[in-house]
Design an enzyme around this catalytic site. Structure first.
Site, mmCIF file in Angstrom:
data_model
loop_
_atom_site.group_PDB
_atom_site.id
_atom_site.type_symbol
_atom_site.label_atom_id
_atom_site.label_comp_id
_atom_site.label_asym_id
_atom_site.label_seq_id
_atom_site.Cartn_x
_atom_site.Cartn_y
_atom_site.Cartn_z
ATOM 1 N N LEU A 1 0.811 -1.218 0.000
ATOM 2 C CA LEU A 1 0.000 0.000 0.000
ATOM 3 C C LEU A 1 0.845 1.269 0.000
ATOM 4 C CD1 LEU A 1 -2.841 -0.972 2.525
ATOM 5 C CD2 LEU A 1 -2.818 -1.176 0.027
ATOM 6 N N LYS B 1 19.959 1.477 4.656
ATOM 7 C CA LYS B 1 20.098 1.111 3.249
ATOM 8 C C LYS B 1 21.465 0.512 2.944
ATOM 9 C CE LYS B 1 16.017 1.895 1.749
ATOM 10 N NZ LYS B 1 15.172 0.724 1.410
ATOM 11 N N ILE C 1 0.729 -3.952 6.494
ATOM 12 C CA ILE C 1 0.382 -4.031 7.908
ATOM 13 C C ILE C 1 -1.084 -3.661 8.147
ATOM 14 C CG2 ILE C 1 1.003 -1.649 8.497
ATOM 15 C CD1 ILE C 1 2.379 -2.818 11.028
ATOM 16 N N TYR D 1 18.066 6.216 7.993
ATOM 17 C CA TYR D 1 17.600 5.623 6.745
ATOM 18 C C TYR D 1 18.794 5.211 5.884
ATOM 19 C CZ TYR D 1 15.044 5.313 2.286
ATOM 20 O OH TYR D 1 14.504 4.892 1.095
ATOM 21 N N GLN E 1 4.051 3.902 -1.507
ATOM 22 C CA GLN E 1 4.185 4.695 -2.729
ATOM 23 C C GLN E 1 4.541 3.826 -3.933
ATOM 24 O OE1 GLN E 1 7.579 7.299 -3.086
ATOM 25 N NE2 GLN E 1 6.493 8.737 -4.389
#
Length: 312
Positions: free
Chosen positions: A10, A144, A35, A140, A12
């Site tokens: 759900l 990554k 979720i 973030y 982007q």
């Protein structure tokens, strides 16, 4: 025929990728998982509620639907991750290792995206190489880089067919922005149509790589269908279509909305993140190893974005 499980369905990317995959491989062969669920989601095709931090649940869903591929997209994005770094680690890393374990145990092909956020302030800024110094200063970015290494590890250690790209900022008219640093490049189009003005939280002259969502979706499918013998890097391919600053979007929009006005109200948190990322990246490895090619430049994308948003 592939049978694909898409986590973060759900989000982007997921909300558009699931539709593309169903058109390509068949409605019943693509299982969306997230979720939460939204009204009517199960009418479009198979859907399961699954928290990626629950490895047992992921395994259960993969076995139940007899999938042969996982596309793991569930993640907390850059700006949100700075607000709740511990939660970001739990979701971004805990979810990834759970998904990789499922791929390992069930011998599944595996895709997960990295990001230009994997680079840091010490990375070369212009034409950033495929293989270069990566010392990000955001949670973030740390996630990554660790994720790229983890996917490489599961390939070399266990033979999992892992594949991935480093996405730039993704621009789409379908799904609202989800807490990324490059979200201004989506918001600017909506505000241009609604108010003919936009106040950017990213400062003038701040260049970052961008890509229109149709190019991003094609890249995922093309990489997953590529001959594995040609993949020297396999994970974390640099891909990009556009290197742009806010004023470049302003210029492109004014070709269609001459009265559009851009102002600035810089958000220090997101500006600091943007300043640590490259101005432009080198996509030559993706082009040579699996034929990556972007169709949309900033002008073609702007025309399409404005048309589609007006239709909405």
């Amino acid at each position: 025929m592939r049978k694909i499980l898409v986590t973060g369905a759900l989000g982007q990317i997921g909300s558009e990728l699931v539709g593309k995959l169903r058109k390509t491989y068949g409605k019943d062969n693509v299982i969306g998982a997230d979720i939460r669920e939204v009204e009517g989601i199960r009418d479009a095709g198979p859907f399961e509620i699954a928290d990626v931090t629950n490895g047992d649940r992921l395994m259960e869903v993969a076995k139940e639907h007899k999938v042969d591929t996982i596309m793991h997209l569930a993640a907390l994005l850059s700006a949100k991750a700075e607000v709740v770094p511990k939660i970001a680690w739990d979701i971004n890393m805990g979810g990834l290792v759970n998904a990789l374990e499922v791929a390992h145990e069930l011998n599944l092909q595996f895709f997960t995206p990295s990001s230009i956020g994997a680079f840091g302030p010490s990375t070369p800024k212009d034409n950033t190489p495929q293989d270069t110094l990566q010392r990000p200063n955001t949670m973030y970015g740390v996630n990554k880089v660790a994720g790229e290494l983890l996917a490489d590890y599961y390939h070399h250690r266990f033979g999992v067919d892992t594949r991935g790209v480093r996405f730039p900022g993704l621009i789409s008219y379908v799904t609202p922005p989800g807490g990324g640093t490059t979200d201004y490049a989506v918001e600017i189009y909506y505000e241009a149509i609604k108010n003919k003005a936009y106040s950017s939280y990213i400062g003038k002259g701040t260049y970052m790589d961008m890509m229109y969502m149709p190019d991003a979706l094609n890249a995922i499918v093309d990489l997953m269908e590529a001959d594995p013998a040609k993949l020297k890097h396999r994970n974390a391919f640099n891909i990009s279509a556009i290197s742009a600053a806010p004023e470049d979007f302003e210029k492109a929009i004014k070709k269609h909305i001459p009265e559009f006005e851009l102002t600035y109200n810089v958000d220090p948190v997101r500006q600091n993140i943007a300043d640590s990322w490259p101005n432009s990246i080198d996509s030559s490895a993706a082009k040579s190893e699996w034929g990556f090619k972007a169709e949309y430049d900033i002008d073609k994308m702007t025309k399409d974005m404005l048309e589609k948003i007006r239709e909405k």
